[in-house]
Design an enzyme around this catalytic site. Structure first.
Site, PDB file in Angstrom:
ATOM      1  N   THR A 110     -21.438  -3.689 -13.359  1.00 15.18           N
ATOM      2  CA  THR A 110     -22.665  -2.972 -12.983  1.00 15.18           C
ATOM      3  C   THR A 110     -22.706  -1.266 -12.977  1.00 15.18           C
ATOM      4  OG1 THR A 110     -22.120  -2.624 -10.664  1.00 15.18           O
ATOM      5  CG2 THR A 110     -22.963  -4.998 -11.411  1.00 15.18           C
ATOM      6  N   GLU A 147     -25.574  -9.167 -11.309  1.00 14.03           N
ATOM      7  CA  GLU A 147     -24.743 -10.148 -10.468  1.00 14.03           C
ATOM      8  C   GLU A 147     -25.477 -11.694 -10.408  1.00 14.03           C
ATOM      9  OE1 GLU A 147     -25.746  -7.081  -9.709  1.00 14.03           O
ATOM     10  OE2 GLU A 147     -24.415  -6.040  -8.448  1.00 14.03           O
TER      11      GLU A 147
HETATM   12  P1  ADP Z   1     -27.529  -2.195 -12.561  1.00 14.30           P
HETATM   13  O1  ADP Z   1     -26.529  -2.514 -13.335  1.00 14.30           O
HETATM   14  O2  ADP Z   1     -28.295  -0.980 -12.445  1.00 14.30           O
HETATM   15  O3  ADP Z   1     -27.284  -3.053 -11.263  1.00 14.30           O
HETATM   16  P2  ADP Z   1     -29.055  -4.504 -13.394  1.00 14.30           P
HETATM   17  O4  ADP Z   1     -29.313  -4.678 -14.828  1.00 14.30           O
HETATM   18  O5  ADP Z   1     -28.242  -5.234 -12.477  1.00 14.30           O
HETATM   19  O6  ADP Z   1     -28.331  -3.057 -13.362  1.00 14.30           O
HETATM   20  O7  ADP Z   1     -30.228  -4.291 -12.478  1.00 14.30           O
HETATM   21  C1  ADP Z   1     -30.751  -4.928 -11.462  1.00 14.30           C
HETATM   22  C2  ADP Z   1     -32.162  -4.151 -10.516  1.00 14.30           C
HETATM   23  O8  ADP Z   1     -33.035  -3.906 -11.633  1.00 14.30           O
HETATM   24  C3  ADP Z   1     -32.845  -5.232  -9.801  1.00 14.30           C
HETATM   25  O9  ADP Z   1     -31.979  -5.203  -8.512  1.00 14.30           O
HETATM   26  C4  ADP Z   1     -34.040  -4.316  -9.659  1.00 14.30           C
HETATM   27  O10 ADP Z   1     -34.034  -3.282  -8.737  1.00 14.30           O
HETATM   28  C5  ADP Z   1     -34.094  -3.808 -11.109  1.00 14.30           C
HETATM   29  N1  ADP Z   1     -35.157  -4.979 -11.891  1.00 14.30           N
HETATM   30  C6  ADP Z   1     -34.824  -5.744 -12.805  1.00 14.30           C
HETATM   31  N2  ADP Z   1     -36.027  -6.337 -13.238  1.00 14.30           N
HETATM   32  C7  ADP Z   1     -37.135  -5.817 -12.363  1.00 14.30           C
HETATM   33  C8  ADP Z   1     -38.404  -5.926 -12.598  1.00 14.30           C
HETATM   34  N3  ADP Z   1     -39.006  -6.824 -13.442  1.00 14.30           N
HETATM   35  N4  ADP Z   1     -39.238  -5.106 -11.804  1.00 14.30           N
HETATM   36  C9  ADP Z   1     -38.337  -4.257 -10.902  1.00 14.30           C
HETATM   37  N5  ADP Z   1     -37.179  -4.143 -10.824  1.00 14.30           N
HETATM   38  C10 ADP Z   1     -36.595  -4.757 -11.538  1.00 14.30           C
END
Ligand code: ADP
Length: 542
Positions: free
Chosen positions: A186, A331
């Site tokens: 992540t 996750e």
């Molecule tokens: P990171 O590597 O930053 O954790 P992720 O790709 O796992 O990135 O991102 C997860 C987060 O992205 C979610 O917990 C949420 O906050 C945000 N997210 C993903 N899809 C959406 C969506 N459709 N609308 C709003 N937020 C989103």
């Protein structure tokens, strides 16, 4: 009494064998780093992924050893997806947009044994190879005659030479479906990155679920363009679901600009695309001034960050493309919810339907979710009450790789770090990431809502809302915006635009014009960086 059905582990190798047997002539089209278009079939993917497996066996790599990639979406990356995991090793996709120091840290933490990279990322590998102490073999994903003679990287071989001498037949090993198959770190805005470690079982179940009609609705009739990168969360699992359904795959390679993506959609008759909002913003920005339309695109999945309502409207009304708003995270493999209407909602007036479509959607079977208050008490599904969003299911992490960060679960549920509402029909809406929510006078303001209104203004290309310290209200929102080229709007005009669209106290206190909003390695707005940039900023009322 046990059931009397055959017991067969759910293994990634079975996906590629299925695609080979039942969709052997299905096409895979890739724009290569070299700029040309490469075409072959699922039968070729299968043959060459068996050769990858053979090459790894030849190196005597052990079961569960990690094989890393630094690569765009393309056919060789796809072969590694199946060859590495299918042979029992773990595919570690590294995000090439990370800083080289982070790439080296991640490669060491994962103890990668092999690192395969696209030639675009040669400079990264040159910068880090000496620090990647566990890597025995570097593989340049290019033809043998394109291998640079003076790269300075020891143990470097071209991909084609690496797999070329291997037989195209291979007996995939059979093992426990709970064995690790791939991993993804992540972005970790605080502390060191942590890795989600997926299994064959979690990946196969996710691949089935993702293909369902109310999820990504993938089929053998589709031509699918995953713009979402294979270097982050397995391109939302599309490579696996594609093998399971036998759809045509179209890979954009390094050309992610609006013009290249649009041209690929048209030339390859793409019916289905998937990506984060920033990519589509660039594509629509290219299409609108030129008056371009789509001839085959029907649906697009948009997720990774909130899809601005203006984008859903533009796709639907100007281009006849249905937007499927999706939510998930690294996750969660990553799919959690997807937005498609229920039967009873189809007769609602268009504006009512649109209100529903703006939400992040309904849970997929395999994902259970709930919202809780600060004490962990479950909150009602009334579409108004917001709380911390918790999830659980067979493709959601229970622990990070090497136990990093301790036990992440609360009573068996994974806290997503998102704040959300859930309505009576089960449609979830993200209000904010818990660290971005703006706390003003004891009330919470959703930064996403504030951004969505700015994004609907014709002069605004991108908007990010952050809270600024305020002596009376704790925090007040301001909106940082990037104007579209050649467009003008004043602070007063933009603030006036908010009137009637949201409660008065949720209207930002100020507008700050910026040249760009800082974006992270996965294309998400980096509000921490934005706050740093604005550290000398003072609210007009503070
Ligand atoms: P990171 O590597 O930053 O954790 P992720 O790709 O796992 O990135 O991102 C997860 C987060 O992205 C979610 O917990 C949420 O906050 C945000 N997210 C993903 N899809 C959406 C969506 N459709 N609308 C709003 N937020 C989103």
């Amino acid at each position: 009494m046990l059931g009397l059905m055959q017991s067969q582990p759910l293994l990634i190798s079975s996906l590629i064998e299925f695609a080979d047997r039942h969709h052997s002539d299905g096409e895979i089209v890739s724009r290569r780093v070299e700029g040309d278009i490469h075409r072959y079939t699922w039968a070729d993917v299968a043959k060459r992924s068996r050769q990858v497996a053979g090459a790894l066996d030849g190196m005597k790599l052990a079961f569960s050893d990690r094989v890393a990639t630094l690569a765009w979406n393309g056919y060789r990356h796809l072969e590694l997806y199946f060859g590495v995991s299918g042979s029992g090793r773990v595919l570690h996709t590294i995000n090439p947009r990370l800083h080289p120091d982070q790439v080296a840290w991640i490669a060491n933490h994962a103890e990668d044994q092999v690192l395969c990279f696209d030639m675009s990322f040669l400079p990264i590998v040159q910068a880090v190879h000496a620090r990647c102490t566990t890597v025995k073999q570097f593989v340049a994903m290019c033809d043998a005659d394109k291998l640079p003679a003076d790269s300075g990287i020891p143990n470097l071989i071209s991909y084609e030479a690496w797999i070329g001498k291997q037989p195209t037949a291979y007996n995939w090993p059979q093992f426990d479906e709970n064995s690790a198959s791939s991993m993804c770190y992540t972005s970790g805005t605080t502390g060191n990155p942590k890795a989600a470690l997926y299994s064959h079982r979690s990946t196969t179940l996710h691949a089935y679920a993702a293909a369902l009609p109310d999820v990504m609705s993938l089929s053998a009739r589709d031509s699918v363009l995953p713009v979402v990168p294979m270097f982050h969360v397995n391109a939302w699992g599309i490579p696996y679901s594609a093998a399971l359904t036998g759809c045509k795959l179209v890979f954009p390679g390094p050309a992610m600009d609006g013009k290249s993506i649009y041209e690929l959609i048209e030339s390859e008759k793409v019916s289905y695309a998937a990506g984060v909002p920033t990519v589509w913003q660039m594509m629509l920005g290219h299409m609108k001034p030129a008056g371009l339309k789509f001839s085959t695109l029907k649906r697009t999945v948009i997720g990774g960050s909130a899809c601005p309502p203006a984008m859903i409207h533009a796709f639907q009304e100007d281009y006849g493309v249905e937007v499927l708003h999706a939510w998930g995270m690294t996750e969660m493999s990553p799919l959690g919810t997807l937005n498609t209407l229920k039967n009873k909602q189809l007769s609602l007036p268009a504006d009512e339907q649109m209100k529903i479509r703006l939400k992040q959607g309904r849970a997929i079977y395999g994902v259970d979710m709930k919202i809780v208050d600060a004490d962990g008490k479950e909150l009602p599904w009334d579409g108004k009450t917001y709380g911390d969003l918790l999830v659980k299911g067979p493709w959601i992490v229970k622990e990070y790789f090497k136990g990093e960060g301790g036990d992440p679960l609360k009573d068996g549920w994974f806290p997503t770090g998102d704040v959300a509402t859930i309505d009576a029909n089960g449609f979830m809406q993200i209000t904010d990431r818990s660290k971005d929510v703006i706390k003003s006078g004891g009330e919470w303001i959703s930064s996403i809502d504030v951004e969505n209104i700015a994004m609907a203004h014709p002069a605004i290309a991108m908007a990010a809302c952050v809270g600024m310290p305020h002596p009376k209200w704790d925090e007040r929102p301001i909106i940082a915006v990037v104007k579209k080229p050649g467009m003008e709007v004043s602070v007063a005009e933009l603030l006036k635009f908010y009137e009637g669209k949201t409660a008065k106290w949720q209207i930002p206190d100020d507008v700050v014009f910026v040249d760009a909003i800082p974006l992270g390695a996965t294309g998400k707005m980096q509000k921490m960086k934005l706050r740093e940039q604005l550290k000398d900023y003072k609210l007009p009322s503070a």
